[in-house]
Design an enzyme around this catalytic site. Structure first.
Site, PDB file in Angstrom:
ATOM      1  N   LEU A 227      57.572  42.919  -9.325  1.00 30.44           N
ATOM      2  CA  LEU A 227      58.419  44.087  -9.102  1.00 30.44           C
ATOM      3  C   LEU A 227      57.841  45.257  -9.891  1.00 30.44           C
ATOM      4  O   LEU A 227      58.088  45.423 -11.090  1.00 30.44           O
ATOM      5  CB  LEU A 227      59.854  43.782  -9.533  1.00 30.44           C
ATOM      6  CG  LEU A 227      60.536  42.626  -8.771  1.00 30.44           C
ATOM      7  CD1 LEU A 227      61.927  42.360  -9.337  1.00 30.44           C
ATOM      8  CD2 LEU A 227      60.616  42.912  -7.274  1.00 30.44           C
ATOM      9  N   ASP A 228      57.068  46.073  -9.195  1.00 28.09           N
ATOM     10  CA  ASP A 228      56.339  47.167  -9.830  1.00 28.09           C
ATOM     11  C   ASP A 228      57.290  48.286 -10.262  1.00 28.09           C
ATOM     12  O   ASP A 228      58.183  48.691  -9.505  1.00 28.09           O
ATOM     13  CB  ASP A 228      55.309  47.722  -8.842  1.00 28.09           C
ATOM     14  CG  ASP A 228      54.597  48.938  -9.369  1.00 28.09           C
ATOM     15  OD1 ASP A 228      53.809  48.782 -10.315  1.00 28.09           O
ATOM     16  OD2 ASP A 228      54.838  50.042  -8.840  1.00 28.09           O
ATOM     17  N   ALA A 229      57.086  48.779 -11.493  1.00 27.17           N
ATOM     18  CA  ALA A 229      57.843  49.939 -12.010  1.00 27.17           C
ATOM     19  C   ALA A 229      59.339  49.791 -11.801  1.00 27.17           C
ATOM     20  O   ALA A 229      60.048  50.773 -11.568  1.00 27.17           O
ATOM     21  CB  ALA A 229      57.338  51.223 -11.350  1.00 27.17           C
TER      22      ALA A 229
END
Length: 569
Positions: A227-229
């Site tokens: 789960l990016d950023a």
């Protein structure tokens, strides 16, 4: 199916009416993918280690990059690495893939879904869920710009007078970007860049779209979802808009959906924030991420080697706690991004952080800044290849010593409790690519150089290159790690005091039958350990698991930047 849990989370996020209205379409998505996703019970063990790589990391004329990557992994990594984190392979417009045009497609320059499936036959796959924002070229945003009312609420358009003064930014760029729509100029929320427009999760339609995307990835073979950023997911004027309770609720909802459809799939949160905020994404140990990036590890290991003292690293490692035996750390030293400094804050004083920054700059590294709430520019990230962060490119010291230093830093990574991840450039001992920075104008390009197949194979085929020595020594350490259940992510970890030069961990298997004492000399001094206290009688006559030699004396001599893992084969 735990419908009550899903309904409760939806109503907590959206209120009773909107939450109830969202439940039925969410259940339809779950039922649809339940038919497509095969059940799997595989977790993680000491056998698991992850390679972080771009889809086109290795290139060869006439070949699709994903095909070339699979061939490299199958030829060189089958007996060491078990998983591959492929950085965004979707169609994109900027940020080296993190400005996604179409979540459900593979960029044709990289290959196709069959190429990815082939890689997945031998390696566990991690996909990026770049779900905080999309490219301005995406169909969703272009439809909004064209006046399609359905997509207007897919994006965050602050009202006049909204208080945005407290919003935390990861980059020194404008928070809002103006675009032309049929209604005139419209200012849209852009946390990371003008090409990356944030999604509006206050709109349940966005949630449903993204849940479908996550399950689509799993149907395509993903066993890990990064789960990016994710810390910036929810926007609320008048707040910092980072680590908000609604963001945690969204992750809990994603987890609840995956628990129903694909309980074997693990969520990994990428939250480059201070340590206590970072580990909050474990939730209660059962309801959020199974893996959390251990962001404090890279700069703390760097600080230890720079100072020749493991005292702070040891105290920090001793303080690490997990909320349950269902979660663990995702340990790394380098990635496609730089070395984050925020995770040091609260652990090191600012004067020590500044010393780390200055040392990296003296090694040819760069520094990226962000703007704090007072408007000042503060160091946010160090941009340098980890090999050069540890080793001064201009120093007149033996190359063997530089390789020893780098390998021992990664031995610390591999000894730590959790699942280790190694960036491709670390695996092959790359140095900083300053020419790339000059070409792109972006600091992060310094550690994002791509290889030609023939060049890489030639370098790794010669026993005299430092790259080959790094590659095969790291591979050997990973193989040793795989043989010993003491390194299991759910095993016990204790820090043993051995003096400032030695970072020492005792690892114990979950069933208590396997013990390994991990000694890492992080200094340039030879250290003699007299009458070292090993866990006798479990290790009555230990062996150095790396060299295979028995340890028969009461005292142990640890050479500069040497690693000794003591156990019983």
């Amino acid at each position: 199916m735990n419908i009550v849990k899903l309904r409760d989370l939806l109503t907590e996020i959206y209120g009773e009416q909107a939450g109830n209205n969202t439940l039925e379409p969410l259940l339809d998505i779950i039922k649809d993918y339940t038919k497509q996703i095969a059940p799997n019970t595989e977790g993680v063990s000491q056998c698991d280690s992850i390679l972080i790589t771009y889809p086109d990391q290795i290139q060869q004329d006439g070949q699709q990059p994903l095909t070339v990557l699979a061939r490299f992994c199958e030829h060189y990594l089958m007996n060491s690495i078990t998983g591959v984190h492929i950085l965004p392979f979707y169609p994109w417009t900027s940020d080296d893939g993190f400005s996604v045009v179409d979540y459900r497609a593979i960029d044709p320059h990289y290959g196709n879904w069959d190429d990815l499936a082939h890689l997945g036959h031998h390696f566990r796959l991690m996909f990026d869920a770049v779900i905080n924002h999309v490219s301005v070229s995406s169909n969703w945003f272009q439809s909004m710009l064209a006046g399609n009312p359905h997509y207007r609420d897919y994006f965050v358009i602050p009202a006049e007078g909204d208080d945005l003064t407290g919003v935390v930014r990861p980059r020194a760029l404008p928070l809002l970007t103006a675009y032309q729509t049929p209604e005139g100029e419209t200012k849209v929320w852009t946390t990371f860049s003008a090409d990356q427009v944030d999604l509006n999760y206050a709109n349940p339609e966005v949630l449903l779209e993204i849940v479908d995307v996550l399950l689509f990835y799993i149907a395509k073979g993903a066993e890990f979802i990064r789960l990016d950023a994710i810390a910036y997911l929810w926007k609320e004027p008048g707040t910092s808009c980072i680590n908000l309770p609604q963001t945690h609720r969204m992750i809990q909802l994603f987890r609840a959906v995956l628990d129903e459809v694909a309980p074997h799939v693990m969520l990994i949160t990428e939250t480059n924030v201070p340590h206590m905020d970072n580990i909050s994404y474990f939730g209660d140990g059962t309801n959020e991420a199974q893996l959390v990036y251990n962001f404090s590890l890279p700069p703390l290991v760097l600080h230890a080697f720079q100072t020749g003292s493991a005292d702070i690293l040891s105290r920090w490692a001793e303080s690490l706690e997990l909320p349950s035996d269902k979660v663990t750390f995702f340990n790394f030293l380098a990635s496609h991004d730089g070395i984050g400094l925020n995770p040091l804050r609260g652990i090191l004083p600012e004067s020590e952080i500044e010393a780390v920054v200055q040392r990296v700059q003296s090694h040819g590294g760069l520094v990226s800044y962000k703007t704090d709430l007072g408007g000042s520019q503060i160091p946010y990230e160090l941009n340098i290849n980890y090999f050069d962060a540890l080793n001064d490119p201009d120093a007149e010291e033996p190359l063997d010593l530089q390789v020893d230093r780098f390998v021992t830093a990664h031995a610390v990574l591999l000894a730590m409790k959790g699942v280790p991840a190694i960036y491709f450039h670390s695996l092959v001992g790359s140095r900083s690519w300053l020419e790339g920075v000059r070409l792109t104008g972006h600091n992060r390009t310094i550690n994002r150089r791509k290889f030609q197949w023939d060049e890489l194979v030639s370098v790794l085929s010669s026993p005299f290159t430092w790259q080959a020595r790094v590659f095969f020594r790291l591979g050997h350490l990973i193989k040793v790690r795989r043989r010993h259940t003491a390194f299991h992510p759910q095993g016990e970890q204790k820090v043993l005091p051995m003096g400032p030069e030695i970072f020492c961990l005792l690892r114990i298997s979950p069933d208590g039958t396997d013990h390994v004492v991990c000694l890492h000399n992080i200094s340039n001094r030879r250290v003699s350990l007299e009458k070292i206290q090993l866990p006798d009688p479990v290790l009555p006559t230990p062996r150095n698991l790396i060299s295979g030699k028995l340890i028969v004396n009461d005292s142990i001599l640890v050479e500069p930047y040497q690693t000794l893992w003591l156990g019983v084969e």
